[in-house]
Design a protein around this motif. Structure first.
Motif, mmCIF file in Angstrom:
data_model
loop_
_atom_site.group_PDB
_atom_site.id
_atom_site.type_symbol
_atom_site.label_atom_id
_atom_site.label_comp_id
_atom_site.label_asym_id
_atom_site.label_seq_id
_atom_site.Cartn_x
_atom_site.Cartn_y
_atom_site.Cartn_z
ATOM 1 N N SER A 142 37.264 -19.951 -5.233
ATOM 2 C CA SER A 142 38.213 -18.945 -5.692
ATOM 3 C C SER A 142 38.556 -19.090 -7.167
ATOM 4 O O SER A 142 39.123 -18.177 -7.769
ATOM 5 C CB SER A 142 39.500 -19.023 -4.856
ATOM 6 O OG SER A 142 39.235 -18.728 -3.493
ATOM 7 N N SER A 184 34.961 -12.314 -6.579
ATOM 8 C CA SER A 184 34.751 -11.622 -5.303
ATOM 9 C C SER A 184 33.789 -12.431 -4.441
ATOM 10 O O SER A 184 34.197 -13.333 -3.722
ATOM 11 C CB SER A 184 34.214 -10.215 -5.550
ATOM 12 O OG SER A 184 33.105 -10.246 -6.446
ATOM 13 N N TYR A 228 32.487 -17.371 -2.226
ATOM 14 C CA TYR A 228 33.428 -16.272 -2.060
ATOM 15 C C TYR A 228 34.808 -16.632 -2.589
ATOM 16 O O TYR A 228 35.203 -17.801 -2.612
ATOM 17 C CB TYR A 228 33.541 -15.865 -0.585
ATOM 18 C CG TYR A 228 34.139 -16.925 0.324
ATOM 19 C CD1 TYR A 228 35.523 -17.018 0.519
ATOM 20 C CD2 TYR A 228 33.321 -17.836 1.002
ATOM 21 C CE1 TYR A 228 36.075 -17.983 1.347
ATOM 22 C CE2 TYR A 228 33.859 -18.806 1.829
ATOM 23 C CZ TYR A 228 35.237 -18.876 2.000
ATOM 24 O OH TYR A 228 35.769 -19.846 2.823
ATOM 25 N N ASN A 229 35.505 -15.609 -3.056
ATOM 26 C CA ASN A 229 36.895 -15.742 -3.452
ATOM 27 C C ASN A 229 37.750 -15.428 -2.228
ATOM 28 O O ASN A 229 37.604 -14.368 -1.616
ATOM 29 C CB ASN A 229 37.202 -14.766 -4.595
ATOM 30 C CG ASN A 229 38.641 -14.844 -5.066
ATOM 31 O OD1 ASN A 229 39.568 -14.492 -4.348
ATOM 32 N ND2 ASN A 229 38.830 -15.296 -6.299
ATOM 33 N N PHE A 254 39.735 -12.101 -2.271
ATOM 34 C CA PHE A 254 38.859 -10.943 -2.114
ATOM 35 C C PHE A 254 38.409 -10.818 -0.663
ATOM 36 O O PHE A 254 38.468 -9.737 -0.075
ATOM 37 C CB PHE A 254 37.636 -11.078 -3.021
ATOM 38 C CG PHE A 254 36.569 -10.047 -2.765
ATOM 39 C CD1 PHE A 254 36.676 -8.764 -3.281
ATOM 40 C CD2 PHE A 254 35.443 -10.362 -2.004
ATOM 41 C CE1 PHE A 254 35.698 -7.807 -3.031
ATOM 42 C CE2 PHE A 254 34.459 -9.419 -1.754
ATOM 43 C CZ PHE A 254 34.585 -8.137 -2.273
ATOM 44 N N VAL A 298 29.530 -6.739 3.050
ATOM 45 C CA VAL A 298 29.444 -7.524 1.820
ATOM 46 C C VAL A 298 28.544 -8.743 2.018
ATOM 47 O O VAL A 298 27.752 -9.096 1.139
ATOM 48 C CB VAL A 298 30.854 -7.951 1.353
ATOM 49 C CG1 VAL A 298 30.756 -8.898 0.165
ATOM 50 C CG2 VAL A 298 31.678 -6.728 0.974
ATOM 51 N N PHE A 304 30.814 -5.269 -7.151
ATOM 52 C CA PHE A 304 31.837 -6.065 -6.493
ATOM 53 C C PHE A 304 31.399 -7.517 -6.338
ATOM 54 O O PHE A 304 32.196 -8.373 -5.990
ATOM 55 C CB PHE A 304 32.200 -5.483 -5.113
ATOM 56 C CG PHE A 304 31.085 -5.527 -4.088
ATOM 57 C CD1 PHE A 304 30.401 -4.369 -3.751
ATOM 58 C CD2 PHE A 304 30.747 -6.695 -3.447
ATOM 59 C CE1 PHE A 304 29.398 -4.403 -2.800
ATOM 60 C CE2 PHE A 304 29.743 -6.731 -2.481
ATOM 61 C CZ PHE A 304 29.059 -5.578 -2.168
ATOM 62 N N ASP A 305 30.128 -7.797 -6.596
ATOM 63 C CA ASP A 305 29.665 -9.166 -6.458
ATOM 64 C C ASP A 305 29.237 -9.728 -7.804
ATOM 65 O O ASP A 305 29.027 -9.016 -8.767
ATOM 66 C CB ASP A 305 28.508 -9.262 -5.459
ATOM 67 C CG ASP A 305 27.259 -8.518 -5.920
ATOM 68 O OD1 ASP A 305 27.405 -7.564 -6.708
ATOM 69 O OD2 ASP A 305 26.157 -8.884 -5.501
#
Length: 260
Positions: free
Chosen positions: A37, A42, A53-54, A57, A69, A184-185
């Motif tokens: 994070s 994201s 991954y965050n 998000f 996702v 978004f990534d």
């Protein structure tokens, strides 16, 4: 009321995909997934199949969006978007691969999060430079990432104005939800982790080749399993056909040889 942790929700998404879309599930089961994070806004993935991954998000996604996702990230590995980049412009290639992957997921009826690089139902995207009033419309419905890139390259200046500058007056439309300022990534280069530090997994050309061979084998196994169960969509099968059994344009090869 019992609440699942982020890690448990990711595991649940992978389990649900085994029934709904075994191709993506098979690839994800071979990927390493962990939280970062601090450095990842994201989600992000590198060519080794490490997915970061965050938490904030991920927690903001509903269960269907979580599956979508995760599938998007696994496609970057399965489709070898890192290796296929070559000497192409990095930003335009990232945009092209995101459009290609999200179109496949859209055709597979996944619920993608809002505000992403996604064509409309007819495969159309619109690039709008509000500074000079120029609008460019493209259709990507039957195109692979390389073909989408070639079309974007013709309008590189306008696209970079819309995407690269947070204060730019422009947008890229297609999903019917307004303009998009970015993906978004996060596309993590090489064998770096989410913070951008080298992990030391790929030390040379031989390691890179071995890594690509490993994921190509996993992708072939995943495709075989999906076909056996009759869950391979036409859009996904077309993309995999281009990757696993590429067609060589002998005219281009001959031109390259004569030029040399």
């Amino acid at each position: 009321m019992f609440t699942f942790t982020t890690e448990e929700r990711i595991k649940k998404a992978k389990i649900n995909l085994q029934t709904r879309a075994p191709f993506y599930a098979y690839i994800l089961m071979n990927m390493h997934i962990s939280e970062n994070s601090k450095d990842i806004p994201s989600m992000g993935v590198n060519r080794c199949g490490d997915l970061y991954y965050n938490k904030k998000f991920a927690d903001g996604l509903d269960n269907d969006e979580m599956m979508a996702v995760l599938c998007h990230e696994c496609c970057h590995v399965a489709f070898n978007t890192f290796g296929r980049e070559g000497k192409r412009d990095k930003m335009l290639w990232n945009i092209a691969t995101d459009f290609a992957i999200n179109w496949i997921l859209k055709k597979d009826a996944f619920s993608l999060p809002k505000g992403i690089l996604l064509a409309d139902d007819g495969g159309n995207i619109e690039i709008d430079n509000k500074k000079n009033g120029k609008k460019i419309k493209l259709n990507i419905s039957d195109l692979c990432a390389e073909e989408i890139y070639d079309k974007l390259l013709n309008h590189a200046e306008i696209i970079k104005c819309c995407m690269g500058d947070p204060n730019a007056s422009g947008s890229i439309k297609g999903d019917g939800q307004g303009g998009c300022k970015g993906q978004f990534d996060k596309h993590i280069e090489g064998d770096k982790d989410g913070s951008g530090k080298k992990q030391g997994k790929l030390k040379g050309a031989a390691d890179h080749h071995a890594n690509e061979t490993y994921w190509k084998d996993k992708t072939t196994e995943a495709a075989t399993a999906a076909k056996t169960r009759g869950t391979m969509s036409a859009a996904l099968e077309r993309e995999l056909g281009e990757i696993l059994n590429p067609k060589v344009d002998w005219r281009k090869r001959l031109t390259q040889f004569v030029t040399k």
